[in-house]
Design a protein around this motif. Structure first.
Motif, PDB file in Angstrom:
ATOM      1  N   VAL A 254       5.756  -5.161   0.686  1.00 23.08           N
ATOM      2  CA  VAL A 254       5.074  -3.901   0.984  1.00 23.08           C
ATOM      3  C   VAL A 254       3.562  -4.081   0.951  1.00 23.08           C
ATOM      4  CG1 VAL A 254       4.668  -1.539   0.176  1.00 23.08           C
ATOM      5  CG2 VAL A 254       6.987  -2.487   0.190  1.00 23.08           C
ATOM      6  N   VAL A 255       3.059  -4.712  -0.106  1.00 16.34           N
ATOM      7  CA  VAL A 255       1.619  -4.930  -0.238  1.00 16.34           C
ATOM      8  C   VAL A 255       1.103  -5.782   0.921  1.00 16.34           C
ATOM      9  CG1 VAL A 255      -0.173  -6.028  -1.646  1.00 16.34           C
ATOM     10  CG2 VAL A 255       1.603  -4.629  -2.737  1.00 16.34           C
ATOM     11  N   ASN A 256       1.857  -6.803   1.298  1.00 12.57           N
ATOM     12  CA  ASN A 256       1.463  -7.664   2.403  1.00 12.57           C
ATOM     13  C   ASN A 256       1.393  -6.876   3.711  1.00 12.57           C
ATOM     14  OD1 ASN A 256       0.843 -10.218   3.622  1.00 12.57           O
ATOM     15  ND2 ASN A 256       2.951 -10.330   4.365  1.00 12.57           N
ATOM     16  N   ASN A 257       2.387  -6.029   3.943  1.00 11.11           N
ATOM     17  CA  ASN A 257       2.384  -5.213   5.163  1.00 11.11           C
ATOM     18  C   ASN A 257       1.205  -4.255   5.190  1.00 11.11           C
ATOM     19  OD1 ASN A 257       4.878  -5.035   7.266  1.00 11.11           O
ATOM     20  ND2 ASN A 257       5.496  -6.059   5.371  1.00 11.11           N
ATOM     21  N   PHE A 258       0.874  -3.643   4.061  1.00  9.05           N
ATOM     22  CA  PHE A 258      -0.266  -2.733   4.031  1.00  9.05           C
ATOM     23  C   PHE A 258      -1.583  -3.482   4.220  1.00  9.05           C
ATOM     24  CE2 PHE A 258       2.531   0.619   2.465  1.00  9.05           C
ATOM     25  CZ  PHE A 258       1.965   1.732   3.072  1.00  9.05           C
ATOM     26  N   HIS A 259      -1.633  -4.727   3.789  1.00  5.14           N
ATOM     27  CA  HIS A 259      -2.824  -5.547   4.036  1.00  5.14           C
ATOM     28  C   HIS A 259      -3.055  -5.685   5.549  1.00  5.14           C
ATOM     29  CE1 HIS A 259      -5.686  -8.860   3.836  1.00  5.14           C
ATOM     30  NE2 HIS A 259      -4.914  -9.531   4.670  1.00  5.14           N
ATOM     31  N   TYR A 260      -2.015  -5.990   6.277  1.00  6.87           N
ATOM     32  CA  TYR A 260      -2.137  -6.104   7.733  1.00  6.87           C
ATOM     33  C   TYR A 260      -2.392  -4.733   8.369  1.00  6.87           C
ATOM     34  CZ  TYR A 260      -0.617 -10.991   7.999  1.00  6.87           C
ATOM     35  OH  TYR A 260      -0.540 -12.359   7.905  1.00  6.87           O
ATOM     36  N   PHE A 261      -1.731  -3.705   7.851  1.00  6.83           N
ATOM     37  CA  PHE A 261      -1.905  -2.365   8.407  1.00  6.83           C
ATOM     38  C   PHE A 261      -3.345  -1.894   8.279  1.00  6.83           C
ATOM     39  CE2 PHE A 261      -2.271   2.183   7.532  1.00  6.83           C
ATOM     40  CZ  PHE A 261      -1.826   2.707   8.740  1.00  6.83           C
ATOM     41  N   MET A 262      -3.954  -2.088   7.121  1.00  3.50           N
ATOM     42  CA  MET A 262      -5.309  -1.592   6.898  1.00  3.50           C
ATOM     43  C   MET A 262      -6.338  -2.331   7.746  1.00  3.50           C
ATOM     44  SD  MET A 262      -5.081  -0.877   2.774  1.00  3.50           S
ATOM     45  CE  MET A 262      -6.734  -0.200   2.602  1.00  3.50           C
ATOM     46  N   ALA A 263      -5.992  -3.519   8.220  1.00  3.76           N
ATOM     47  CA  ALA A 263      -6.883  -4.249   9.118  1.00  3.76           C
ATOM     48  C   ALA A 263      -6.825  -3.684  10.541  1.00  3.76           C
ATOM     49  CB  ALA A 263      -6.512  -5.735   9.127  1.00  3.76           C
TER      50      ALA A 263
ATOM     51  N   TYR B 144       7.316  -5.268   8.432  1.00  6.10           N
ATOM     52  CA  TYR B 144       7.727  -6.406   9.238  1.00  6.10           C
ATOM     53  C   TYR B 144       7.832  -7.660   8.379  1.00  6.10           C
ATOM     54  CZ  TYR B 144       6.215  -3.298  12.982  1.00  6.10           C
ATOM     55  OH  TYR B 144       6.061  -2.220  13.815  1.00  6.10           O
ATOM     56  N   THR B 145       8.582  -8.624   8.876  1.00  3.55           N
ATOM     57  CA  THR B 145       8.672  -9.908   8.183  1.00  3.55           C
ATOM     58  C   THR B 145       7.328 -10.621   8.239  1.00  3.55           C
ATOM     59  OG1 THR B 145       9.335 -11.093  10.184  1.00  3.55           O
ATOM     60  CG2 THR B 145      11.106 -10.170   8.820  1.00  3.55           C
ATOM     61  N   GLU B 146       7.136 -11.533   7.309  1.00  7.33           N
ATOM     62  CA  GLU B 146       5.914 -12.333   7.301  1.00  7.33           C
ATOM     63  C   GLU B 146       5.765 -13.117   8.602  1.00  7.33           C
ATOM     64  OE1 GLU B 146       2.389 -14.282   5.857  1.00  7.33           O
ATOM     65  OE2 GLU B 146       3.385 -12.364   5.496  1.00  7.33           O
ATOM     66  N   ALA B 147       6.886 -13.589   9.140  1.00  4.61           N
ATOM     67  CA  ALA B 147       6.841 -14.355  10.397  1.00  4.61           C
ATOM     68  C   ALA B 147       6.265 -13.509  11.533  1.00  4.61           C
ATOM     69  CB  ALA B 147       8.243 -14.849  10.755  1.00  4.61           C
ATOM     70  N   TYR B 148       6.664 -12.241  11.591  1.00  7.13           N
ATOM     71  CA  TYR B 148       6.146 -11.371  12.648  1.00  7.13           C
ATOM     72  C   TYR B 148       4.665 -11.074  12.431  1.00  7.13           C
ATOM     73  CZ  TYR B 148       5.608  -7.486  15.863  1.00  7.13           C
ATOM     74  OH  TYR B 148       5.170  -6.683  16.885  1.00  7.13           O
ATOM     75  N   LEU B 149       4.285 -10.748  11.203  1.00  8.88           N
ATOM     76  CA  LEU B 149       2.905 -10.390  10.921  1.00  8.88           C
ATOM     77  C   LEU B 149       1.951 -11.544  11.197  1.00  8.88           C
ATOM     78  CD1 LEU B 149       3.478  -8.386   7.622  1.00  8.88           C
ATOM     79  CD2 LEU B 149       2.818  -7.436   9.848  1.00  8.88           C
TER      80      LEU B 149
END
Length: 531
Positions: A111-120, A164-169
């Motif tokens: 979740v934290v990883n996805n929000f990191h990408y989202f906030m960018a 999303y999975t790490e692979a997709y991000l």
């Protein structure tokens, strides 16, 4: 009696014809014959002309919450509960034992990883980019959400933030922008009930069809009930109707024009479902095209004054709708009849529309013909062409005057679906230099839905939009659907169709042993009107 049902459906003019054509009808008993266990052969074909990328994103992915047809407009999904610690802090417990479609674990780190990408690269049609401070891990299945300031739309935005999975991000990042969910490539990248196995579908890029397969790792046990979904994105309306009503198995589900209810009901293969909704037909004025007639506020006001909302509702919508709260009714018009005629006389307007909305434009055109107005149409069955002309207008002014978008309620019965068209800087908005409206929008973000303050402010926003005639307002349509007789499914009116809960019977074309559909089942089914 059948004729009584049809009267209730607004089909008065069709009753005599139908009674002469139908000797008998039957109740829908498909729910009693439904297959509750997924058959690997099960397959349905659907056509969604409006915002199909939104529907697909909710089939292949999940967020902390998801839209729901309830008073608050959402329900928990990958979060099991969220506790409000303060006006700007929430702590959420995550669902345990969940796996991404590739088998990797879903937890607080994901979740934290996805929000990191989202906030960018956040979505830019709400205020989440200015309100969200950060998301942190508290434990393996607990997170904290912190805001810079209170945000009444937080949970509706959380329903749009998919994981999303790490692979997709790593490959595609988040790419929120104007259309939100990004589905750049088929693959096991999400958490939803279906895996996208073929095709691409975003707001501005999509293949003519996409294919979804049941996710073997889906966390909701017993779902989905159907193995394969093929979704069409850009069929001609007439072609889709023929596929739905004349050829068994070509289509199992589609929204239909209001004037095609009788044909749908009389088909050997389809049945009719109607439900009210807060959907809108969004008719944009090109407010930044300075040589357009609609650049003149008085012309925009006159167009709204010229439309008879009750006649549109009665004759164009066939009674399947309700008057739009924001509509500038003729009786409320502040222009005299002479001023309306003078403003519109011999005006020409360039109109862009999907072919599925031509019925609406023909009703509008008839009314405007009394003012010697001429409409010049650019029509398409491809929604992404409409998006291109709409979303590129802020960068390079496009050569259209009025553009119609067939929208769905993707914010859970929340007025932001309409109000975001008035927010300056929003890619979907062409409003400029209206400080009063922007002060209203800024205040709106901080209020919780359905509070007295919220409701009062909504009325102010509506009144301002009406006064400035920022949109061409038409009645709000109901949802009218055609479905295969052997499909068991209750559609929603909120922009999320939970097809993972759909079922079929053993007489559905995809699993039936016999070649032909039984004659006894071809008898017309009484239409279903959901509350």
């Amino acid at each position: 009696m059948l004729w009584k049902k049809l009267l209730l459906m607004g089909c008065i003019s069709c009753v005599c014809t139908v009674m002469a054509s139908v000797d008998q009808y039957r109740e829908d008993d498909s729910a009693q014959r439904a297959l509750h266990k997924r058959d690997p052969r099960s397959h349905i074909n659907i056509f969604l002309p409006a915002m199909p990328y939104v529907s697909v994103s909710r089939l292949i992915n999940e967020g902390l919450v998801r839209l729901a047809d309830n008073e608050q407009g959402w329900e928990y999904s990958l979060a099991t509960q969220c506790e409000k610690k303060s006006a700007t802090m929430y702590e959420c417990d995550l669902r345990q034992g969940v796996k991404f479609q590739d088998g990797t674990a879903f937890n607080a780190d994901a979740v934290v990883n996805n929000f990191h990408y989202f906030m960018a690269q956040p979505i830019n049609y709400t205020d989440i980019k200015n309100r969200l401070k950060g998301v942190t891990k508290l434990s393996e299945y607990k997170i904290r959400i912190e805001l810079y300031k209170p945000y009444g739309m937080l949970f509706r935005d959380l329903a749009r933030i998919n994981f999303y999975t790490e692979a997709y991000l790593k490959k595609f990042a988040w790419r929120g922008s104007a259309t939100g969910p990004n589905i750049e490539e088929a693959g096991p990248y999400g958490l939803g009930p279906y895996v996208l196995v073929e095709g691409v579908i975003t707001g501005r890029k999509q293949t003519p069809q996409v294919i979804l397969k049941a996710n073997p790792h889906y966390w909701e046990k017993g779902y989905p009930k159907i193995e394969t979904i093929t979704l069409y994105t850009q069929l001609e309306t007439d072609e889709a109707l023929k596929m739905m009503t004349e050829h068994e198995g070509a289509l199992d589900f589609m929204p239909i024009p209001f004037n095609k209810k009788i044909e749908t009901m009389l088909s050997p293969y389809s049945k009719l479902v109607v439900l009210p909704s807060t959907n809108n037909f969004t008719l944009y004025f090109n407010l930044i095209k300075k040589d357009s007639p609609v650049f003149d506020k008085k012309v925009r006001q006159a167009l709204n004054c010229a439309l008879n909302q009750h006649n549109l509702l009665t004759f164009t919508y066939k009674q399947e709708g309700s008057l739009n709260k924001e509509a500038l009714q003729t009786q409320e018009c502040h222009l005299s009849s002479d001023e309306v005629f003078e403003a519109l006389n011999n005006k020409h307007f360039k109109v862009v529309t999907q072919d599925s909305l031509l019925f609406l434009w023909k009703g509008i055109e008839y009314q405007l013909s009394h003012y010697n107005v001429t409409l010049h149409y650019t029509t398409t069955s491809d929604e992404k062409m409409v998006y291109d002309l709409l979303l590129s207008n802020n960068d390079t002014v496009q050569d259209w005057d009025i553009l119609s978008q067939n929208t769905v309620d993707w914010y859970g019965r929340h007025p932001w679906l309409t109000f975001f068209n008035y927010q300056e800087g929003n890619p979907w908005s062409f409003v400029r230099d209206d400080a009063l409206m922007q002060s209203y929008i800024s205040e709106f973000f901080g209020l919780e839905q359905n509070t007295p303050e919220f409701n009062t402010l909504c009325e102010k926003i509506r009144e301002r939009a009406k006064k400035e005639a920022y949109m061409l307002f038409v009645p709000t349509p109901h949802n009218v659907f055609a479905m295969n007789k052997e499909l068991v499914f209750e559609p929603l009116g909120i922009g999320m169709q939970p097809f993972w809960k759909a079922m079929i019977t053993d007489q559905h074309w995809s699993v039936r042993a016999e070649k032909g559909y039984p004659k006894a089942l071809q008898i017309p089914i009484l239409p279903k009107r959901l509350p």
